[in-house]
Design a protein around this motif. Structure first.
Motif, PDB file in Angstrom:
ATOM      1  N   MET A   1       7.307  15.557   6.587  1.00  0.00           N
ATOM      2  CA  MET A   1       7.645  14.182   6.938  1.00  0.00           C
ATOM      3  C   MET A   1       6.422  13.440   7.479  1.00  0.00           C
ATOM      4  SD  MET A   1      10.431  12.249   7.202  1.00  0.00           S
ATOM      5  CE  MET A   1      11.066  10.894   8.071  1.00  0.00           C
ATOM      6  N   GLU A   2       5.665  14.061   8.402  1.00  0.00           N
ATOM      7  CA  GLU A   2       4.464  13.443   8.953  1.00  0.00           C
ATOM      8  C   GLU A   2       3.429  13.209   7.863  1.00  0.00           C
ATOM      9  OE1 GLU A   2       3.218  12.096  11.926  1.00  0.00           O
ATOM     10  OE2 GLU A   2       5.364  12.168  12.319  1.00  0.00           O
ATOM     11  N   LYS A   3       3.328  14.163   6.940  1.00  0.00           N
ATOM     12  CA  LYS A   3       2.353  14.054   5.860  1.00  0.00           C
ATOM     13  C   LYS A   3       2.679  12.862   4.966  1.00  0.00           C
ATOM     14  CE  LYS A   3      -0.112  16.943   2.647  1.00  0.00           C
ATOM     15  NZ  LYS A   3      -0.236  18.249   2.043  1.00  0.00           N
ATOM     16  N   ALA A   4       3.950  12.626   4.700  1.00  0.00           N
ATOM     17  CA  ALA A   4       4.383  11.497   3.868  1.00  0.00           C
ATOM     18  C   ALA A   4       4.074  10.173   4.563  1.00  0.00           C
ATOM     19  CB  ALA A   4       5.869  11.599   3.554  1.00  0.00           C
ATOM     20  N   TYR A   6       1.732   9.636   6.837  1.00  0.00           N
ATOM     21  CA  TYR A   6       0.279   9.491   6.824  1.00  0.00           C
ATOM     22  C   TYR A   6      -0.196   8.987   5.459  1.00  0.00           C
ATOM     23  CZ  TYR A   6      -4.647  10.687   7.172  1.00  0.00           C
ATOM     24  OH  TYR A   6      -6.016  10.642   7.169  1.00  0.00           O
ATOM     25  N   SER A   7       0.347   9.538   4.400  1.00  0.00           N
ATOM     26  CA  SER A   7      -0.010   9.120   3.035  1.00  0.00           C
ATOM     27  C   SER A   7       0.358   7.651   2.812  1.00  0.00           C
ATOM     28  CB  SER A   7       0.701  10.012   2.024  1.00  0.00           C
ATOM     29  OG  SER A   7       0.445   9.565   0.724  1.00  0.00           O
ATOM     30  N   TYR A   8       1.523   7.257   3.290  1.00  0.00           N
ATOM     31  CA  TYR A   8       1.959   5.867   3.153  1.00  0.00           C
ATOM     32  C   TYR A   8       1.015   4.918   3.892  1.00  0.00           C
ATOM     33  CZ  TYR A   8       4.618   1.606   3.821  1.00  0.00           C
ATOM     34  OH  TYR A   8       4.996   0.288   3.854  1.00  0.00           O
ATOM     35  N   ALA A  12      -1.202   1.919   2.260  1.00  0.00           N
ATOM     36  CA  ALA A  12      -1.067   0.543   2.741  1.00  0.00           C
ATOM     37  C   ALA A  12      -2.426  -0.012   3.160  1.00  0.00           C
ATOM     38  CB  ALA A  12      -0.079   0.475   3.896  1.00  0.00           C
ATOM     39  N   LEU A  13      -3.217   0.783   3.847  1.00  0.00           N
ATOM     40  CA  LEU A  13      -4.544   0.353   4.266  1.00  0.00           C
ATOM     41  C   LEU A  13      -5.445   0.072   3.062  1.00  0.00           C
ATOM     42  CD1 LEU A  13      -6.434  -0.199   6.619  1.00  0.00           C
ATOM     43  CD2 LEU A  13      -7.039   2.218   6.610  1.00  0.00           C
ATOM     44  N   ILE A  14      -5.388   0.918   2.069  1.00  0.00           N
ATOM     45  CA  ILE A  14      -6.175   0.700   0.846  1.00  0.00           C
ATOM     46  C   ILE A  14      -5.734  -0.580   0.153  1.00  0.00           C
ATOM     47  CG2 ILE A  14      -6.603   1.594  -1.490  1.00  0.00           C
ATOM     48  CD1 ILE A  14      -6.554   4.427  -0.222  1.00  0.00           C
ATOM     49  N   PHE A  15      -4.414  -0.798   0.060  1.00  0.00           N
ATOM     50  CA  PHE A  15      -3.900  -2.010  -0.584  1.00  0.00           C
ATOM     51  C   PHE A  15      -4.363  -3.265   0.161  1.00  0.00           C
ATOM     52  CE2 PHE A  15      -0.733  -5.383  -0.790  1.00  0.00           C
ATOM     53  CZ  PHE A  15      -0.739  -5.626  -2.164  1.00  0.00           C
ATOM     54  N   ILE A  16      -4.257  -3.267   1.475  1.00  0.00           N
ATOM     55  CA  ILE A  16      -4.661  -4.428   2.271  1.00  0.00           C
ATOM     56  C   ILE A  16      -6.152  -4.688   2.110  1.00  0.00           C
ATOM     57  CG2 ILE A  16      -4.940  -5.260   4.653  1.00  0.00           C
ATOM     58  CD1 ILE A  16      -2.220  -3.846   5.242  1.00  0.00           C
ATOM     59  N   THR A  17      -6.942  -3.636   2.148  1.00  0.00           N
ATOM     60  CA  THR A  17      -8.398  -3.783   1.981  1.00  0.00           C
ATOM     61  C   THR A  17      -8.728  -4.384   0.619  1.00  0.00           C
ATOM     62  OG1 THR A  17      -8.790  -1.908   3.451  1.00  0.00           O
ATOM     63  CG2 THR A  17     -10.600  -2.554   1.990  1.00  0.00           C
ATOM     64  N   LEU A  18      -8.103  -3.880  -0.435  1.00  0.00           N
ATOM     65  CA  LEU A  18      -8.344  -4.420  -1.782  1.00  0.00           C
ATOM     66  C   LEU A  18      -7.890  -5.873  -1.899  1.00  0.00           C
ATOM     67  CD1 LEU A  18      -7.417  -1.339  -4.007  1.00  0.00           C
ATOM     68  CD2 LEU A  18      -9.700  -2.296  -3.575  1.00  0.00           C
ATOM     69  N   ALA A  19      -6.757  -6.198  -1.284  1.00  0.00           N
ATOM     70  CA  ALA A  19      -6.267  -7.579  -1.326  1.00  0.00           C
ATOM     71  C   ALA A  19      -7.240  -8.524  -0.641  1.00  0.00           C
ATOM     72  CB  ALA A  19      -4.878  -7.663  -0.681  1.00  0.00           C
ATOM     73  N   VAL A  20      -7.749  -8.131   0.519  1.00  0.00           N
ATOM     74  CA  VAL A  20      -8.718  -8.964   1.241  1.00  0.00           C
ATOM     75  C   VAL A  20      -9.985  -9.148   0.409  1.00  0.00           C
ATOM     76  CG1 VAL A  20     -10.236  -9.037   3.264  1.00  0.00           C
ATOM     77  CG2 VAL A  20      -7.812  -8.496   3.537  1.00  0.00           C
ATOM     78  N   LEU A  21     -10.460  -8.071  -0.188  1.00  0.00           N
ATOM     79  CA  LEU A  21     -11.658  -8.163  -1.035  1.00  0.00           C
ATOM     80  C   LEU A  21     -11.432  -9.089  -2.230  1.00  0.00           C
ATOM     81  CD1 LEU A  21     -12.905  -4.457  -0.994  1.00  0.00           C
ATOM     82  CD2 LEU A  21     -14.011  -6.444   0.048  1.00  0.00           C
ATOM     83  N   MET A  22     -10.273  -9.008  -2.843  1.00  0.00           N
ATOM     84  CA  MET A  22      -9.965  -9.869  -4.003  1.00  0.00           C
ATOM     85  C   MET A  22      -9.911 -11.342  -3.589  1.00  0.00           C
ATOM     86  SD  MET A  22      -9.671  -8.300  -6.892  1.00  0.00           S
ATOM     87  CE  MET A  22      -8.644  -9.371  -7.849  1.00  0.00           C
ATOM     88  N   VAL A  23      -9.226 -11.642  -2.500  1.00  0.00           N
ATOM     89  CA  VAL A  23      -9.122 -13.026  -2.033  1.00  0.00           C
ATOM     90  C   VAL A  23     -10.506 -13.570  -1.691  1.00  0.00           C
ATOM     91  CG1 VAL A  23      -8.247 -14.465  -0.146  1.00  0.00           C
ATOM     92  CG2 VAL A  23      -6.729 -12.844  -1.282  1.00  0.00           C
ATOM     93  N   THR A  24     -11.319 -12.762  -1.037  1.00  0.00           N
ATOM     94  CA  THR A  24     -12.679 -13.182  -0.694  1.00  0.00           C
ATOM     95  C   THR A  24     -13.502 -13.440  -1.945  1.00  0.00           C
ATOM     96  OG1 THR A  24     -12.565 -11.927   1.357  1.00  0.00           O
ATOM     97  CG2 THR A  24     -14.766 -12.524   0.580  1.00  0.00           C
ATOM     98  N   ALA A  25     -13.413 -12.557  -2.917  1.00  0.00           N
ATOM     99  CA  ALA A  25     -14.176 -12.716  -4.160  1.00  0.00           C
ATOM    100  C   ALA A  25     -13.746 -13.975  -4.908  1.00  0.00           C
ATOM    101  CB  ALA A  25     -14.005 -11.485  -5.041  1.00  0.00           C
TER     102      ALA A  25
END
Length: 167
Positions: A1-4, A6-8, A12-25
């Motif tokens: 359960m903890e592993k799931a 952590y994976s989530y 989510a962090l990767i998605f947010i980072t990519l979204a910020v990079l896309m909007v900035t670009a």
């Protein structure tokens, strides 16, 4: 359960980072042709009947230049904030490819927009400034240089802070 969990969180962090990079670009792409140093000339008779001359305005304090359009959905969000800011700061609107002076004046009246605005029915002014999208907001400092550029929806507070930070 903890592993799931952590994976989530990692996903989510990767998605947010990519979204910020896309909007900035995308923002930088839209701003690529806007002058970075000395602001181009901007003058003419406003829809309200007053003469506007940017070179006469910027020595008195920062000037917010707002490229907008009657057909722009984001402008419907930003324009009321620009009206509010025009009570305390120098503002010049440029209505991009929005029709005749009568059409733009009626639109402004119907939407209670009270900032001075030039009509740019053929996109000549916006082309001189390198503006390709609406809304585009620029702040020109007291030396006539473009100090800030923002495209897309933005907040009144964000614009107000930029104006206060501009000499």
């Amino acid at each position: 359960m903890e592993k799931a969990r952590y994976s989530y969180l990692i996903q989510a962090l990767i998605f947010i980072t990519l979204a910020v990079l896309m909007v900035t670009a995308v923002g930088y792409f839209h701003q690529r042709d806007i002058p970075e140093n000395q602001a181009p000339q901007l003058e003419g008779q406003s829809l309200q009947g007053n003469l506007i001359d940017l070179k006469q305005m910027y020595p008195k304090g920062p000037v917010l230049i707002y490229f907008w359009a009657t057909w722009c959905p984001y402008c419907r969000i930003v324009s009321p904030a620009v009206t509010d800011l025009s009570r305390d700061y120098q503002v010049v609107g440029v209505a991009m490819q929005s029709g005749t002076e009568e059409v733009v004046t009626e639109y402004m009246r119907n939407h209670e927009l009270a900032f001075p605005s030039l009509n740019d029915p053929y996109g000549v002014l916006s082309a001189q400034w390198g503006v390709k999208v609406t809304p585009t907001l620029l702040i020109v400092d007291t030396d006539g240089r473009v100090a800030w550029v923002t495209t897309g929806a933005t907040s009144k507070l964000g614009l107000q802070l930029r104006l206060k930070m501009t000499k």
